[in-house]
Enzyme design. Structure first.
Site, mmCIF file in Angstrom:
data_model
loop_
_atom_site.group_PDB
_atom_site.id
_atom_site.type_symbol
_atom_site.label_atom_id
_atom_site.label_comp_id
_atom_site.label_asym_id
_atom_site.label_seq_id
_atom_site.Cartn_x
_atom_site.Cartn_y
_atom_site.Cartn_z
ATOM 1 N N TYR A 1 -9.488 5.699 -12.688
ATOM 2 C CA TYR A 1 -9.384 6.398 -11.391
ATOM 3 C C TYR A 1 -9.157 7.893 -11.549
ATOM 4 O O TYR A 1 -8.866 8.571 -10.555
ATOM 5 C CB TYR A 1 -8.195 5.872 -10.583
ATOM 6 C CG TYR A 1 -8.052 4.386 -10.493
ATOM 7 C CD1 TYR A 1 -8.979 3.606 -9.809
ATOM 8 C CD2 TYR A 1 -6.958 3.742 -11.073
ATOM 9 C CE1 TYR A 1 -8.821 2.235 -9.711
ATOM 10 C CE2 TYR A 1 -6.795 2.370 -10.975
ATOM 11 C CZ TYR A 1 -7.721 1.619 -10.296
ATOM 12 O OH TYR A 1 -7.556 0.265 -10.203
ATOM 13 N N ARG B 1 -5.420 3.452 -15.950
ATOM 14 C CA ARG B 1 -5.521 4.200 -14.689
ATOM 15 C C ARG B 1 -6.152 5.585 -14.840
ATOM 16 O O ARG B 1 -6.993 5.961 -14.023
ATOM 17 C CB ARG B 1 -4.157 4.289 -13.994
ATOM 18 C CG ARG B 1 -3.518 2.921 -13.713
ATOM 19 C CD ARG B 1 -2.298 3.000 -12.790
ATOM 20 N NE ARG B 1 -2.700 3.339 -11.442
ATOM 21 C CZ ARG B 1 -2.594 4.520 -10.897
ATOM 22 N NH1 ARG B 1 -2.048 5.508 -11.591
ATOM 23 N NH2 ARG B 1 -3.018 4.748 -9.687
ATOM 24 N N CYS C 1 -12.805 4.349 -28.991
ATOM 25 C CA CYS C 1 -14.072 5.055 -29.195
ATOM 26 C C CYS C 1 -14.805 5.275 -27.877
ATOM 27 O O CYS C 1 -15.881 4.718 -27.640
ATOM 28 C CB CYS C 1 -14.930 4.266 -30.162
ATOM 29 S SG CYS C 1 -14.027 3.961 -31.676
ATOM 30 N N GLY D 1 0.764 -1.245 0.000
ATOM 31 C CA GLY D 1 0.000 0.000 0.000
ATOM 32 C C GLY D 1 0.787 1.282 0.000
ATOM 33 O O GLY D 1 0.215 2.361 -0.193
ATOM 34 N N GLU E 1 3.916 -6.676 1.658
ATOM 35 C CA GLU E 1 3.396 -7.005 0.315
ATOM 36 C C GLU E 1 3.392 -5.778 -0.595
ATOM 37 O O GLU E 1 2.352 -5.420 -1.159
ATOM 38 C CB GLU E 1 1.961 -7.538 0.421
ATOM 39 C CG GLU E 1 1.774 -8.763 1.288
ATOM 40 C CD GLU E 1 0.301 -9.111 1.503
ATOM 41 O OE1 GLU E 1 -0.586 -8.348 1.063
ATOM 42 O OE2 GLU E 1 0.045 -10.154 2.127
ATOM 43 N N PRO E 2 4.525 -5.109 -0.769
ATOM 44 C CA PRO E 2 4.502 -3.914 -1.622
ATOM 45 C C PRO E 2 4.403 -4.283 -3.102
ATOM 46 O O PRO E 2 5.003 -5.264 -3.549
ATOM 47 C CB PRO E 2 5.856 -3.252 -1.328
ATOM 48 C CG PRO E 2 6.750 -4.402 -0.971
ATOM 49 C CD PRO E 2 5.871 -5.422 -0.278
ATOM 50 N N GLY E 3 3.631 -3.524 -3.825
ATOM 51 C CA GLY E 3 3.549 -3.706 -5.275
ATOM 52 C C GLY E 3 4.034 -2.443 -5.954
ATOM 53 O O GLY E 3 5.180 -2.320 -6.384
HETATM 54 N N1 LLP Z 1 -1.589 -6.963 -0.927
HETATM 55 C C1 LLP Z 1 -2.885 -7.073 -1.263
HETATM 56 C C2 LLP Z 1 -3.712 -8.052 -0.577
HETATM 57 C C3 LLP Z 1 -3.425 -6.234 -2.250
HETATM 58 O O1 LLP Z 1 -4.720 -6.333 -2.564
HETATM 59 C C4 LLP Z 1 -2.604 -5.281 -2.894
HETATM 60 C C5 LLP Z 1 -3.132 -4.397 -3.933
HETATM 61 C C6 LLP Z 1 -1.242 -5.227 -2.533
HETATM 62 C C7 LLP Z 1 -0.779 -6.065 -1.537
HETATM 63 C C8 LLP Z 1 -0.282 -4.268 -3.167
HETATM 64 O O2 LLP Z 1 -0.626 -2.943 -2.961
HETATM 65 P P1 LLP Z 1 0.374 -1.789 -3.408
HETATM 66 O O3 LLP Z 1 1.613 -1.935 -2.564
HETATM 67 O O4 LLP Z 1 0.687 -1.981 -4.833
HETATM 68 O O5 LLP Z 1 -0.359 -0.545 -3.143
HETATM 69 N N2 LLP Z 1 -5.172 -0.906 -9.708
HETATM 70 C C9 LLP Z 1 -4.992 0.066 -8.657
HETATM 71 C C10 LLP Z 1 -4.323 -0.530 -7.439
HETATM 72 C C11 LLP Z 1 -5.055 -1.729 -6.885
HETATM 73 C C12 LLP Z 1 -4.366 -2.361 -5.699
HETATM 74 C C13 LLP Z 1 -4.975 -3.673 -5.378
HETATM 75 N N3 LLP Z 1 -4.360 -4.376 -4.285
HETATM 76 C C14 LLP Z 1 -4.222 1.251 -9.219
HETATM 77 O O6 LLP Z 1 -3.893 1.250 -10.400
HETATM 78 O O7 LLP Z 1 -3.960 2.222 -8.512
#
Ligand code: LLP
Length: 404
Positions: free
Chosen positions: A306, A302, A332, A229, A263-265
């Protein structure tokens, strides 16, 4: 503009546009920066695969010793194909199928992040049928406000995610009584693109109080998963530095003897990639000036979904007066925009660089309007690796059939 030592213009000429370009150095250094504050702590950083599931990207993290947070059997297969260690995988998600549970049990993953009582019952049954014991954390919904976009906020009571905080002890007790469930941890994830530390600490505070309640019931956990997050800078956001974030978490933990999972993405990949696109047409109208580019909402969803901001610059900026452009794609839909009101000096044929496109960009791409998906490239020094070939038009309907 370059990605490491490779000029973006050359990449675009050689590989075409639209095209995603990631930097191996940026991926590597970002991961290492996340880990610096955790040197003396038992921890596992599980990259959230959904942010960028490209095998090339996953292989970079796998070599750095990362774990992975997955949400589907497809993501598990990708992790394994990329050389990731299944023993470092956590499996999140509210709708795991029995088949996905079986595949994960066969692979021997680190932990299931169970999101409901029904899921727990099903996992116990599936593991029982296989003669296995499933390692489990409950994803607990701490009911805190992550102060982010409502579509990506997950830790509030009214979200579909996790077990309600008030029910958590009872569900843990049920889990403890199940033959084929082994309680390993507790998990939470409150949302995405969070730019302050306080929501994470509020959530951890609640999780720690739950851990105390569980201990009173003779249920011990060996790890706490604080989820992902942490946000990035797209425009003028000022998310906490990794070490400030991890330090605050460690302080709150106060030397509690547990393994710490993250769990960083987005934070690991978001600013390690760009999307290259070419200006096809300039179209001045009475009210707006449109720059119609060859990337669209199917490539980068995105902005449309959003109203997200991505900075857009010219690969080779022109000197002289700028015009305010609506940067739009060929799809379109009026919602097919990549940026509003961008002051640029453009000519048809120019190459644009859409920044901060390493996370939730290609991973959310679709074939809408029967557009083939873009190529993906990882640059390593001067080397340019195509890690995903541009999709061919003929790929689009190979699984479809005409009626006889
Ligand atoms: N762990 C869980 C259980 C999650 O659902 C998520 C993201 C993450 C970790 C990683 O979160 P992060 O570190 O990336 O914030 N499509 C959206 C973001 C959706 C995130 C969904 N869950 C966007 O483009 O902003």
């Amino acid at each position: 503009m370059h990605a490491e030592d490779a000029p973006l213009a050359t990449i675009a000429e050689t590989h075409g546009t639209p095209c995603y370009v990631y930097s191996k150095k940026a991926l590597t250094e970002t991961f290492q920066r996340f880990e610096t504050g955790l040197q003396n702590v038992d921890h596992l950083i599980c990259f959230a695969v959904k942010a960028n599931p490209n095998l090339g990207v996953l292989s970079v993290f796998a070599k750095l010793g990362a774990g992975f947070d997955i949400v589907s059997g497809g993501e598990l297969a990708r992790v394994i194909a990329a050389g990731g260690d299944p023993k470092k995988v956590v499996f999140s998600g509210v709708g795991k199928t029995a088949e996905e549970m079986r595949d994960a049990l066969i692979a021997g993953i680190f932990c299931f992040n169970v999101e409901s009582q029904s899921e727990l019952v099903r996992l116990n049954q599936v593991a029982g049928e296989m003669g296995k014991v499933a390692p489990v954390s409950l994803r607990v919904n701490p009911n805190v406000d992550a102060k982010t976009h409502p579509y990506i906020s997950t830790g509030l009571k009214n979200n579909k995610f996790g077990v309600a905080f008030e029910d958590a002890v009872a569900v843990y007790q049920q889990a403890a009584a199940m033959d084929n469930i082994d309680i390993h941890g507790v998990d939470c994830h409150i949302g995405s693109q969070i730019t302050e530390v306080s929501p994470f600490i509020d959530a951890l505070d609640r999780i720690l109080s739950l851990v105390d309640q569980l201990e009173a019931e003779n249920i011990t956990v060996s790890h706490i998963d604080v989820g992902g997050g942490i946000g990035i800078t797209y425009d003028d956001e000022t998310p906490p530095a990794f070490d400030a974030y991890t330090q605050a978490i460690l302080e709150k933990l106060n030397q509690k003897k547990v393994k710490l999972l993250f769990e960083p993405g987005r934070a690991l990949v978001g600013n390690a990639g760009v999307l290259l696109t070419k200006v096809e047409y300039l179209k001045p109208t009475d009210s707006k000036n449109f720059a119609i580019v060859d990337a669209a909402m199917n490539d980068l969803m995105r902005p449309a979904l959003y109203d997200a901001y991505h900075n857009i610059v010219a690969a080779t900026p022109r000197i002289g007066e700028t015009t305010n452009y609506e940067i739009v794609g060929p799809i379109c839909e009026t919602g097919d925009f990549l940026g509003h009101d961008r002051a640029l000096n453009l000519a048809e044929g120019d190459l644009l660089v859409i920044e901060s496109a390493g996370a939730y960009a290609m991973s959310m791409a679709s074939n809408y309007n029967s557009r083939a998906k873009a190529a993906e490239i990882i640059v390593d020094g001067a080397q340019v690796h195509v890690v995903r070939e541009r999709e061919k038009i003929s790929d689009l309907f190979t699984t479809e059939k005409r009626l006889p």
